[in-house]
Design a protein around this motif. Structure first.
Motif, PDB file in Angstrom:
ATOM      1  N   UNK A  31       0.743  -1.194  -0.065  1.00 32.66           N
ATOM      2  CA  UNK A  31      -0.076  -0.060  -0.030  1.00 32.66           C
ATOM      3  C   UNK A  31       1.083   1.358  -0.062  1.00 32.66           C
ATOM      4  N   UNK A  32       1.973   1.131   0.614  1.00 35.76           N
ATOM      5  CA  UNK A  32       3.059   2.279   0.597  1.00 35.76           C
ATOM      6  C   UNK A  32       3.308   2.643  -0.703  1.00 35.76           C
ATOM      7  N   UNK A  33       3.896   1.461  -1.489  1.00 39.59           N
ATOM      8  CA  UNK A  33       4.391   1.750  -2.754  1.00 39.59           C
ATOM      9  C   UNK A  33       3.460   2.276  -3.659  1.00 39.59           C
ATOM     10  N   UNK A  34       2.112   1.669  -3.669  1.00 40.35           N
ATOM     11  CA  UNK A  34       1.173   2.218  -4.410  1.00 40.35           C
ATOM     12  C   UNK A  34       0.492   3.882  -4.109  1.00 40.35           C
ATOM     13  N   UNK A  35       0.656   4.045  -2.855  1.00 41.81           N
ATOM     14  CA  UNK A  35       0.189   5.557  -2.516  1.00 41.81           C
ATOM     15  C   UNK A  35       1.537   6.355  -2.911  1.00 41.81           C
ATOM     16  N   UNK A  36       2.492   6.107  -2.775  1.00 46.73           N
ATOM     17  CA  UNK A  36       3.696   6.735  -3.131  1.00 46.73           C
ATOM     18  C   UNK A  36       3.505   7.105  -4.584  1.00 46.73           C
ATOM     19  N   UNK A  37       3.563   6.165  -5.432  1.00 43.71           N
ATOM     20  CA  UNK A  37       3.313   6.457  -7.040  1.00 43.71           C
ATOM     21  C   UNK A  37       2.159   7.065  -7.248  1.00 43.71           C
ATOM     22  N   UNK A  38       0.918   7.005  -6.603  1.00 43.87           N
ATOM     23  CA  UNK A  38      -0.001   8.005  -7.001  1.00 43.87           C
ATOM     24  C   UNK A  38       0.099   9.347  -6.448  1.00 43.87           C
ATOM     25  N   UNK A  39       0.619   9.463  -5.360  1.00 43.16           N
ATOM     26  CA  UNK A  39       0.478  10.893  -4.747  1.00 43.16           C
ATOM     27  C   UNK A  39       1.877  11.519  -5.354  1.00 43.16           C
TER      28      UNK A  39
END
Ligand SMILES: Cc1ncc(COP(=O)(O)O)c(C=O)c1O
Length: 377
Positions: A31-39
């Motif tokens: 979830x951290x990786x996805x959130x970082x990519x999206x943000x």
């Protein structure tokens, strides 16, 4: 100090009834990786009030995921983003019922759904179940007596019994819903957590008829703290939800989280997380099964094909509520059958969960239960 998470048992108690995933399986890095990519991207509509049905991009990703996971086509126009199944149930009650209305529930059913129905002052009438889930004959009998607004059921890997409704019964229920004009609210929260045979088709399959509402959630396949789920229904039914006052005022139910989870789905992270959970939970189910045979052979149960729970039948003279009182002294806990009954029956049953604890604690918990049972006999 204020509690940090819900449902924490005291530190010295092994609560075999607890149905929450342990923190160790919740995928922080994914979830951290996805959130970082999206943000990191410049477009940020997820910080605005969102589209009532849910963000179009997310609905597309979710539809593709469900098409794969359920094995039949899901279309974005049949989906509506929710804050999880609990909120979806609350909204269904708000939109389709009035205080005093009758609804049908399985006997036994998910005890916290009963709490939501009680908040809406609904009359929950129990329908009998057997080893194959809800019994259509019992439903037909009750239909002669009542006109329910909806039937709430957990068709696959049921909470608490672990049973799965066969395909023919699903067809029969859909037919009855059409004939008698009631809604079926299918809580499909465990459908994708299957440890042996693939289950029959999800009720989402039947949403070409307007009587069917299928509920899904990321709580069991990703993380409950996301408070993200979906409702799948005929587009005409979806309109009933998107037109309600709650959404008029607040917009779509979870734009920020769904934007992050869109990346989890599209990167393949959700599918691999589900596979990982299945591997872990299957081993834990097998372990609990073996440990039960070793320590508590007097208890009867069926091995579920998926989900979280085993439903145990106690020897006749033992009442699970009284046993639970006693269990405190042995630092072990479980959920007594009466919790899941809309008529306070099933005192000879109890629910245990196999996904929360690791092997050592499951074993220790069962040893404590064994001592407690010896003391009660
Ligand atoms: C049958 C059933 N429905 C719904 C829920 C809660 O789902 P959500 O977290 O999406 O509100 C649970 C959680 O234990 C459950 O067992």
């Amino acid at each position: 100090m204020l509690p940090i998470i819900q449902n924490q048992p005291p530190p010295n108690v092994i609560d075999l009834g607890l149905g929450d995933p342990p923190l160790s399986v919740l995928p922080l890095e994914l979830i951290r990786n996805s959130a970082q990519r999206r943000l990191a991207r410049a477009d940020h509509p997820f910080l605005q009030y969102g589209a009532e049905q849910g963000d179009g991009h997310f609905l597309g990703a979710l539809a593709a995921f469900l098409t794969q996971g359920y094995g039949f086509e899901a279309r974005p126009e049949s989906l509506f983003v929710t804050n999880g199944i609990s909120k979806a149930l609350d909204l269904i009650c708000t939109l389709f019922t009035q205080a005093g209305d009758t609804i049908f529930v399985e006997e036994p059913t998910y005890f916290l759904a009963l709490r939501i129905f009680a908040d809406h002052h609904l009359n929950a009438v129990p329908i009998e179940t057997d080893e194959n889930g809800l019994d259509p004959a019992s439903l037909q009998e009750k239909l002669a007596e009542y006109r329910p607004k909806f039937l709430y059921l957990i068709p696959t890997f049921q909470n608490p019994t672990g049973t799965t409704l066969p395909q023919e019964r699903r067809d029969q229920l859909v037919q009855l819903a059409k004939e008698h004009n009631f809604l079926i609210v299918a809580d499909e929260v465990y459908h994708l957590l299957s440890y042996s045979e693939p289950p029959p088709k999800a009720f989402a399959y039947y949403t070409e008829t307007e009587n069917i509402l299928s509920l899904g959630s990321f709580s069991k396949i990703l993380a409950p703290g996301l408070r993200l789920g979906w409702l799948q229904a005929h587009p005409n039914m979806i309109k009933r939800f998107t037109a309600c006052g709650l959404l008029d005022s607040g917009g779509g139910l979870n734009p920020f989280t769904s934007a992050m989870i869109c990346d989890v789905i599209e990167s393949g992270g959700l599918a691999s997380n589900i596979n990982r959970l299945i591997e872990i939970y299957r081993l834990q189910l097998n372990f609990l099964n073996r440990a039960l045979q070793q320590h508590l052979p007097q208890l009867r149960y069926r091995i579920p094909g998926g989900g979280y729970f085993i439903w145990l039948e106690l020897p006749e003279h033992i009442n699970s509520n009284e046993l639970r009182q006693k269990a405190r002294a042995f630092h072990v806990d479980f959920r007594p059958g009466t919790l899941f009954s809309s008529r306070k029956g099933l005192a000879d049953k109890m629910r245990v969960c196999f996904i929360h604890y690791e092997e050592e604690e499951i074993n220790e918990g069962l040893l404590r239960l064994k001592k407690c049972l010896l003391d009660a006999s």
